[in-house]
Design an enzyme around this catalytic site. Structure first.
Site, PDB file in Angstrom:
ATOM      1  N   LYS A  71      -7.249  -1.221   8.705  1.00 54.95           N
ATOM      2  CA  LYS A  71      -8.324  -1.732   9.775  1.00 54.95           C
ATOM      3  C   LYS A  71      -8.963  -3.215   9.190  1.00 54.95           C
ATOM      4  CE  LYS A  71     -10.075   2.329   9.886  1.00 54.95           C
ATOM      5  NZ  LYS A  71      -9.122   3.268   9.669  1.00 54.95           N
ATOM      6  N   GLY A 118      -4.763  11.818   9.728  1.00 53.28           N
ATOM      7  CA  GLY A 118      -3.579  12.451   9.005  1.00 53.28           C
ATOM      8  C   GLY A 118      -2.511  11.419   8.471  1.00 53.28           C
ATOM      9  N   GLU A 176     -13.147  11.652   3.033  1.00 51.54           N
ATOM     10  CA  GLU A 176     -13.149  11.069   2.100  1.00 51.54           C
ATOM     11  C   GLU A 176     -13.376  11.799   0.709  1.00 51.54           C
ATOM     12  OE1 GLU A 176     -11.345   8.162   1.731  1.00 51.54           O
ATOM     13  OE2 GLU A 176     -10.954   8.186   3.844  1.00 51.54           O
ATOM     14  N   ALA A 234      -4.525   6.636  14.684  1.00 54.67           N
ATOM     15  CA  ALA A 234      -3.331   7.076  14.210  1.00 54.67           C
ATOM     16  C   ALA A 234      -1.972   7.048  14.878  1.00 54.67           C
ATOM     17  CB  ALA A 234      -3.588   8.433  13.623  1.00 54.67           C
ATOM     18  N   GLY A 257       0.962  -1.205   0.018  1.00 50.36           N
ATOM     19  CA  GLY A 257      -0.172   0.099  -0.044  1.00 50.36           C
ATOM     20  C   GLY A 257       0.848   1.357  -0.105  1.00 50.36           C
ATOM     21  N   VAL A 258       0.839   2.157  -1.152  1.00 46.93           N
ATOM     22  CA  VAL A 258       1.696   3.247  -1.349  1.00 46.93           C
ATOM     23  C   VAL A 258       0.596   4.219  -1.508  1.00 46.93           C
ATOM     24  CG1 VAL A 258       4.076   2.768  -1.637  1.00 46.93           C
ATOM     25  CG2 VAL A 258       2.434   2.146  -3.559  1.00 46.93           C
ATOM     26  N   VAL A 261      -6.220   2.552  15.081  1.00 45.75           N
ATOM     27  CA  VAL A 261      -7.709   3.045  15.623  1.00 45.75           C
ATOM     28  C   VAL A 261      -7.411   4.584  16.055  1.00 45.75           C
ATOM     29  CG1 VAL A 261      -8.540   3.103  18.022  1.00 45.75           C
ATOM     30  CG2 VAL A 261      -7.970   0.917  16.964  1.00 45.75           C
ATOM     31  N   LYS A 311     -13.110   0.730  13.900  1.00 43.44           N
ATOM     32  CA  LYS A 311     -12.200   1.001  15.144  1.00 43.44           C
ATOM     33  C   LYS A 311     -12.713   0.424  16.368  1.00 43.44           C
ATOM     34  CE  LYS A 311     -10.298   5.180  12.934  1.00 43.44           C
ATOM     35  NZ  LYS A 311     -10.200   6.614  13.067  1.00 43.44           N
TER      36      LYS A 311
END
Length: 377
Positions: free
Chosen positions: A141, A357, A225, A169, A11-12, A167, A240
């Site tokens: 998650k 963030g 989003e 960050a 995942g990038v 959960v 979470k």
């Protein structure tokens, strides 16, 4: 003696790229600590780039920065070429190659699989890697909120898994809970605002601003989003909450959590376009939210979108809370979690800070990677 921690990043996107930048910028710090992070592979949803010889070679810092540039431009990793030290594998080949590298390094030098994706497709790789003595570090998650069977497999060796960033960050939520549980102090109740987006929305409507205006502002600020309904549905908070509930020993699934969405089913993405939702749909929700805000205010309370976990329930939604409580005082996009236990009964343990963030989340992932160093030879 220098300790090498070999890792493959899956995942990038925003978090994954930020992690690579942190790894490169912290080289001198980690050198002083006697640690070197060897990035031997990087994958996105379409392909995997891996060092030609994962046992002796790694992807260099210049290459990692090129990965960040290519992904920032929206291109696939498969477009990177001209680097002799790497090989590119696509789609089904990618999964097989990751498992091959995991089988080779897991039981020799050690390997950490770092999941910064937002996909369920990493689950088969992660569950197989557990059997190959690999460590697992997650910001994603979805693996921990999949079936109980997948969950049990992932946490089979608790010392080899870290998932602080799933959960809060970079906030020490999981670590704090694990310490409490290890001490035998029973956790009676957890209540928390675990969405920076919804925290911002609820504190802004409290000031009398219409929900529609606040959501548009949050979108413009980059808090939401691309489709704000992904946040307003409460599903992210529910995931979470499920991670925390399972950590407390609750054997439940996502379907068992009562979730309050801030929009009705007739405004769901499958029914209404983003344009219609932001243009007209959300305007019809302003009156109800404002009435709830006013009613809470008359009681000396405020509204917060929270998760509540106790012996009888696990739910997420809007709750009326005292203005002077840690959650009531919450402003902006911070996360706040109150943990009530035998020891923290009258005054809960409160964890608060930036809970969203890419930078904060990536810092949490990096700290988790460093935390597993003792498992590497």
């Amino acid at each position: 003696m220098k300790k090498n921690i070999s890792l493959i990043l899956m995942g990038v996107g925003g978090v994954g790229r930020q992690l690579l930048q942190h790894i490169v910028s912290c080289r001198s710090l980690h050198a002083k600590q006697g640690i070197h992070l060897r990035v031997v592979g990087v994958s996105d949803s379409k392909s995997l780039v891996v060092a030609s010889d994962a046992f002796t070679m790694e992807l260099g810092d210049t290459f990692l920065m090129e990965v960040c540039r290519v992904k920032s431009d929206g291109a696939s990793l498969s477009t990177i070429s001209g680097y002799d030290e790497s090989k590119v594998f696509t789609n089904s080949e990618s999964t097989k190659k990751i498992i091959d590298v995991a089988a080779f390094l897991g039981k020799s030098t050690g390997l950490a699989l770092v999941d910064c994706s937002a996909s369920s497709e990493t689950i088969p790789v992660l569950t197989q890697a557990v059997d190959l003595d690999c460590c697992i570090v997650m910001a994603n998650k979805k693996p921990l909120t999949s079936t109980m069977e997948d969950y049990d497999k992932l946490i089979l060796y608790p010392r080899r898994i870290r998932h602080e960033s799933t959960v809060g960050a970079g906030l020490p939520v999981i670590a704090s809970l694990n310490r409490i549980l290890s001490s035998g102090d029973p956790v009676h109740r957890i209540i928390g605002s675990l969405s920076g987006t919804l925290g911002y929305v609820m504190s802004e409507v409290e000031d009398g601003k219409p929900l529609s205006q606040v959501v548009q502002s949050a979108k413009n600020l980059g808090y939401t989003e691309p489709d704000p309904r992904d946040d307003l549905s409460g599903m992210d908070v529910a995931r979470k909450a499920l991670i925390l509930a399972r950590l407390l020993g609750r054997r439940i699934n996502l379907d068992d959590i009562k979730i309050e969405s801030l929009y009705p089913e007739e405004m769901a993405p499958s029914v209404m376009s983003i344009e219609d939702f932001l243009g007209t749909g959300i305007l019809s929700l302003d009156k109800d939210i404002q009435e709830r805000v006013s009613k809470a205010s008359l009681n000396g309370n405020v509204l917060r979108y929270v998760c509540v976990i106790d012996a009888s329930r696990c739910q997420v939604g809007i709750q009326e809370l005292p203005k002077d409580s840690p959650l009531g005082r919450l402003r902006g996009s911070d996360n706040v979690l109150e943990i009530y236990t035998r020891c923290y009964n009258d005054q809960p343990l409160v964890i608060q800070g930036a809970g969203a963030g890419n930078d904060t989340t990536a810092a949490g992932v990096l700290a988790d990677i460093i935390d597993i160093q003792d498992l590497f030879p």
